[in-house]
Design an enzyme around this catalytic site. Structure first.
Site, short mmCIF file in Angstrom:
data_model
loop_
_atom_site.label_atom_id
_atom_site.label_comp_id
_atom_site.label_asym_id
_atom_site.label_seq_id
_atom_site.Cartn_x
_atom_site.Cartn_y
_atom_site.Cartn_z
N ILE A 73 72.83 -24.91 -50.58
CA ILE A 73 71.56 -24.66 -51.27
C ILE A 73 71.15 -23.20 -51.15
O ILE A 73 70.60 -22.62 -52.09
CB ILE A 73 70.45 -25.58 -50.72
CG1 ILE A 73 70.88 -27.05 -50.80
CG2 ILE A 73 69.14 -25.36 -51.49
CD1 ILE A 73 71.20 -27.54 -52.19
N CYS A 134 72.18 -21.44 -40.25
CA CYS A 134 72.51 -21.85 -41.62
C CYS A 134 73.80 -21.19 -42.07
O CYS A 134 73.94 -19.98 -41.99
CB CYS A 134 71.38 -21.48 -42.58
SG CYS A 134 71.70 -22.03 -44.25
#
Length: 312
Positions: A73, A134
């Site tokens: 994402i 992340c």
């Protein structure tokens, strides 16, 4: 009695039950509020927030894998200003008694500190989850590098802890040689707790195009396939620190949640399961007392203390 046996107390968080939708799998709560009363939950980890808005990675950004999924994402979010002006006020207005854990991401020590400081001022934010792991952000994969390097992790966590008005939990990446070293660095920097694990890194190919399915190439792998990895790493860290751990990674049932407790977790994050079943969290909460009865577990706090003693 059911309520008491599920209660969990962690730094900054007094939860009616241990089930918390994981960041990135629950938006800011509005989508799932159409399905059930969010007050059923122990807490919510809202979507990652950065200082400025981010549009995220190019599409396609999601791919299915056996027993899981890949996502790339890229931290898409409206930015700190909008989260403070719109997203958090909506949650406080609709669910004034629901404690919020705000996921914070950044590209520098200064940005982590600025977002932590700003978002911690929201009255319904009771803790911060610091995303130093992340695997999908550009800028030289900076988030992953922070989570892999104990010295970088220490600096970023210390900056966030000093800037925040609420306890800081650090989200650990499994993509390291020694996860204990990073966990200890976070503890030394003043973290109040840990969340783990973040996604593994993987990829899939399209046989027709002969190219990766994800436009980003690689993505974070989550779902039941990573569950045994999560258990092993949580146990490894729990053996070396007294910091509470919010365990996550493939939890999709009450049985899986209790396995997380046996590994050393103190509360449970539920991620990918929300995509396959929007009622995953309330289903787990409803089933927990039944499964606890089956295995002779009187309360989660007693189980937590029992496991803690066994790890010494």
């Amino acid at each position: 009695m059911t309520t008491n046996r599920l209660q969990v107390s962690l730094p900054g968080l007094d939860l009616k039950n241990p089930i918390i939708p994981a960041s990135g799998c629950f938006g800011f709560g509005q989508e799932y509020a159409k399905y059930y009363d969010l007050d059923l939950l122990g807490s919510i980890m809202i979507k990652a927030t950065t200082l400025e808005p981010r549009f995220g990675n190019p599409t396609p950004r999601v791919a299915e894998t056996p027993a899981g999924m890949l996502n790339a994402i890229g931290l898409q979010n409206p930015g700190l200003e909008v989260v403070l002006a719109e997203k958090l006020p909506w949650l406080e207005r609709e669910y004034p008694n629901l404690p919020i854990i705000a996921n914070v991401a950044g590209f520098s020590k200064q940005e982590y500190a600025a977002v932590s400081h700003g978002i911690s001022k929201a009255t319904n934010v009771k803790a911060i989850e610091l995303n130093i792991s992340c695997p999908n952000v550009d800028h030289c994969n900076h988030g992953l590098l922070i989570g892999q390097d104990p010295d970088l992790a220490y600096d970023v966590v210390k900056a966030a802890v000093e800037a925040s008005e609420v306890p800081v939990y650090v989200k650990l990446t499994p993509s390291v040689t020694d996860i204990v070293t990073v966990a200890k660095a976070a503890e030394d920097a003043g973290a109040s707790g840990l969340t783990m694990i973040n996604t593994l890194v993987g990829m899939r190919f399209d046989l027709k195009t002969r190219k990766p399915i994800l436009a980003n190439g690689t993505g974070g792998m989550s779902g039941p396939a990573v569950f045994p990895v999560a258990l092993k790493l949580i146990r490894q860290v729990a053996q070396t620190t007294d910091l509470p751990i919010i365990g996550m990674g493939g939890v999709d049932s009450a049985e899986a949640a209790l396995e997380m407790y046996l590994a050393g977790a103190s509360a449970i994050g539920v991620g990918t399961a929300n995509f396959t079943n929007p009622y995953a969290c309330p289903d787990i909460i409803e089933n927990l007392p039944k499964v606890m009865d089956k295995y002779g577990i009187s309360s989660l706090e007693e189980l937590r203390q029992e496991v803690k003693e066994s790890l010494r």
